[in-house]
Design a protein around this motif. Structure first.
Motif, PDB file in Angstrom:
ATOM      1  N   GLU A 390      -6.538  18.181  83.638  1.00 13.16           N
ATOM      2  CA  GLU A 390      -5.730  19.278  83.135  1.00 13.16           C
ATOM      3  C   GLU A 390      -5.530  20.562  84.123  1.00 13.16           C
ATOM      4  O   GLU A 390      -6.247  20.584  85.004  1.00 13.16           O
ATOM      5  N   GLN A 391      -4.624  21.322  83.559  1.00 11.02           N
ATOM      6  CA  GLN A 391      -4.524  22.433  84.480  1.00 11.02           C
ATOM      7  C   GLN A 391      -5.651  23.403  84.309  1.00 11.02           C
ATOM      8  O   GLN A 391      -6.017  23.438  83.053  1.00 11.02           O
TER       9      GLN A 391
ATOM     10  N   SER B  87       0.056  15.997  81.684  1.00 11.10           N
ATOM     11  CA  SER B  87       0.196  17.446  80.869  1.00 11.10           C
ATOM     12  C   SER B  87       1.065  16.915  79.764  1.00 11.10           C
ATOM     13  O   SER B  87       1.187  17.269  78.524  1.00 11.10           O
TER      14      SER B  87
END
Lengths: 444, 186
Positions: A390-391, B87
């Motif tokens: 994930e970021q 995401s």
């Protein structure tokens, strides 16, 4: 117009996308059907009552009973109520404008899902020796319908979605700045009762003169501009401008030319996709009454809400097919190190080698091989956060510093952002600030 | 006359464009509201999502097609694309990473010499097109590689091709021709 600015701001806030969801849940806009009572016999009478109509989305209900007219009592209310404005009523808006209603108007609330209704059209009145007036018909908007019933005949014209401008032949238009206003005019014959209802934005001072109900011998000219805004499916308000001349045989002359003023169309306010935006017209439903001297003007702005506010219909991407067969393919959650597409052969190879290290090696090999086999339908599993992580930037939205405002312009070049904001409040460092203009720079 | 082909030339890849599909319909509005670092272009019907780590910008369509630009290498492009799909998966969509393809690679190369463009154009008639009033560079197309080179008089060359390999090959191919028409400083 300065007095209208606060309301303008308020309407803008309410209409802005920033508060889109905020007001979505509290739909308050009523839908109104404006009906002119059948008994439009009353002549103009000097009004004695004066009502104060506060501008804004919500109007308290009030009645005018002390009217000298014989009409039904005016009951000007908001949602759930019908608004009756008898003739001769002087109304005063919160902004201080005084308007006099010459023709009784009754505004009733229609059901929330009113379809496109027919619009009544006001007739043109030919006034003797007077500048001609344009009869206007009210273009119809979704929630609003104006029905003018005349004594003689009831004319209801279906208004097209596009506002059209018609002028009667003999009618001499005056001061029509019709860049933005549209009027529907049906050529008027003699005596027509021309109830005109003006629905206008708050910011525009529209004067709709409601001619008093004139009997047959009466000829009155009305000069009205009907500005209808039909935008997509969400035309919220109708703007009618009319200057009406009514001549009563008894000499009560209310001749008056109103300057039609260009209206800001609703088009500018609302996009086509009304469904997506629950916009409430912030203009109060006012009936603006002209000044007592000559004008009978009624401004009525109607708030409308979209029907399906909770449903945002997505217009793009139709006709997509999402085959689900790929989902059924093995997503090996266990083998987290695998990045490439897993072939059945590779699966066997992997299964044969129970060693985790060799799994990784073969996985690396297989991923290299599979990179060239991109067109294989079977897909590689997106790892559950391990490799394709994930970021890593944590949520920066946990801050308490918040700005709620409107924007003039948001600009971006590469990763440089420039903000030109206006009319906002911000909570910064625990303190609240209010600004009319804010300019910001940021790097992303 | 012929230049040696093993001159070490630095070919800088400035941009890699790739596409992939998610095989599922994407609700753009949901992405716009819940996603991070997104720009919603409602009028055209797409969402831009920018990533920091591999600095890429992805254009997301509701059909599930995603175009990823800004990467500096093919691997980085794939990595960024997967990150993006991840995401989106986190947002709740049943994303499947399919049909990844590098569509375009943009690279820049600098010659250690200047080039005489009119002479070069004359020598390479069918492939080279030069319109100085329109654009100051010669446009040289290599059909076999499907690559296009823009050759400037300063010696700077911009190459676009379907992948990195084609770009490198194109530069190698053009070097001798460009070398012929170089501007020698005496």
């Amino acid at each position: 117009m300065a007095c209208l600015n606060p309301v303008l701001w308020e309407t803008k806030v309410l209409q802005s996308k920033a508060t889109e969801d905020f007001f979505r849940n509290s739909i308050q806009s009523p839908l109104f059907t404006l009906q002119l009572p059948h008994n439009l016999h009353q002549t103009l009478q000097s009004s004695t009552a004066s009502l104060v109509i506060p501008a804004g989305r919500t109007l308290p209900s009030f009645t005018t009973t002390e009217l000298g007219t014989s009409n039904s009592s005016a009951n000007f209310t908001f949602p759930g109520y019908s608004i009756h404005v008898p003739a001769g009523v002087t109304l005063q808006t919160a902004s201080g404008h005084l308007y006099k209603v010459n023709v009784p108007i009754m505004v009733t609330q229609t059901s929330g899902r009113a379809g496109i209704l027919q619009h009544p059209i006001q007739q043109v009145f030919q006034q003797l020796g007077q500048p001609s007036v344009i009869q206007t018909s009210v273009p119809q908007l979704n929630p609003c319908s104006l029905q003018a019933t005349t004594e003689k005949s009831q004319r209801i014209e279906t208004v097209l979605q596009q506002p059209t401008i018609l002028t009667s032949g003999p009618v001499d238009r005056k001061h029509l700045e019709n860049a933005t206003s549209d009027t529907l005019v049906s050529p008027g014959n003699e005596h027509k009762i021309m109830p005109e209802v003006l629905l206008s934005h708050q910011e525009s001072s529209h004067y709709v003169s409601l001619p008093s109900v004139v009997f047959s011998p009466q000829v009155s000219q009305t000069n009205s501009n009907v500005e209808s805004v039909l935008s997509g499916s969400a035309s919220m308000t109708q703007n009618l401008h009319g200057g009406s001349f009514s001549m009563s045989p008894h000499g009560a002359l209310h001749q008056h030319m109103t300057d039609t003023q260009p209206h800001i169309l609703k088009n500018r306010m609302y996009g086509c996709d009304s469904v997506k935006q629950p916009r409430n017209i912030q203009e109060p439903s006012n009936i603006l009454v002209s000044k007592k001297d000559s004008n009978c003007q009624v401004d009525l702005s109607i708030q409308v809400t979209d029907d399906d506010i909770n449903e945002i219909i997505q217009v793009d991407g139709t006709g997509d097919t999402s085959p689900n067969e790929e989902i059924g393919n093995a997503r090996d959650v266990d083998e987290n190190e695998l990045l490439g597409i897993i072939d059945t052969e590779d699966l066997k190879v992997l299964e044969e080698e129970a060693d985790s290290i060799s799994n990784e090696d073969s996985a690396a090999n297989s991923s290299d091989n599979e990179d060239s086999q991109v067109d294989i339908v079977e897909e590689d599993p997106l790892n559950s956060g391990d490799d394709v992580s994930e970021q890593d930037v944590p949520d920066l939205f946990d801050t308490d510093n918040i700005i709620v405002c409107q924007y003039d312009k948001i600009h971006r070049s590469k990763n440089k952002w420039k903000f030109f904001l206006k009319d906002g409040v911000m909570c910064f460092g625990g303190r609240d600030y209010v600004f009319a203009k804010a300019i910001g720079d940021a790097e992303w | 006359m012929d230049a040696e082909s093993d001159v070490a030339l630095d070919i800088l890849i400035t941009n890699v464009v790739c596409v992939f599909r998610t095989r599922c319909h994407l609700n753009l509005r949901k992405i716009a509201l819940e996603g991070a670092n997104v720009i919603y272009k409602r009028d055209v019907g797409k969402v831009l999502m920018k990533l920091r780590k591999p600095r890429i910008t992805a254009t997301i369509w509701s059909s599930g097609k995603i175009i990823c630009t800004g990467a500096t290498s093919e691997e980085e492009a794939k990595f960024g694309a997967r990150r993006l799909a991840r995401s989106l998966q986190k947002l709740g969509f049943q994303v499947i990473f399919t049909d990844f393809k590098v569509v375009n690679v943009l690279a820049v190369c600098n010659m250690p010499f200047e080039i005489r463009l009119p002479e070069f154009t004359k020598n390479n008639r069918p492939h080279a097109s030069y319109e100085p009033e329109l654009h100051p560079a010669v446009c040289y197309r290599i059909k076999s590689l499907r690559a296009t080179l823009q050759i400037f008089s300063t010696g700077s060359i911009t190459v676009t091709g379907p992948n990195v390999k084609a770009v490198a090959t194109a530069v190698e191919q053009i070097y001798p021709f460009v070398f012929e028409s170089r501007k020698e400083i005496l």
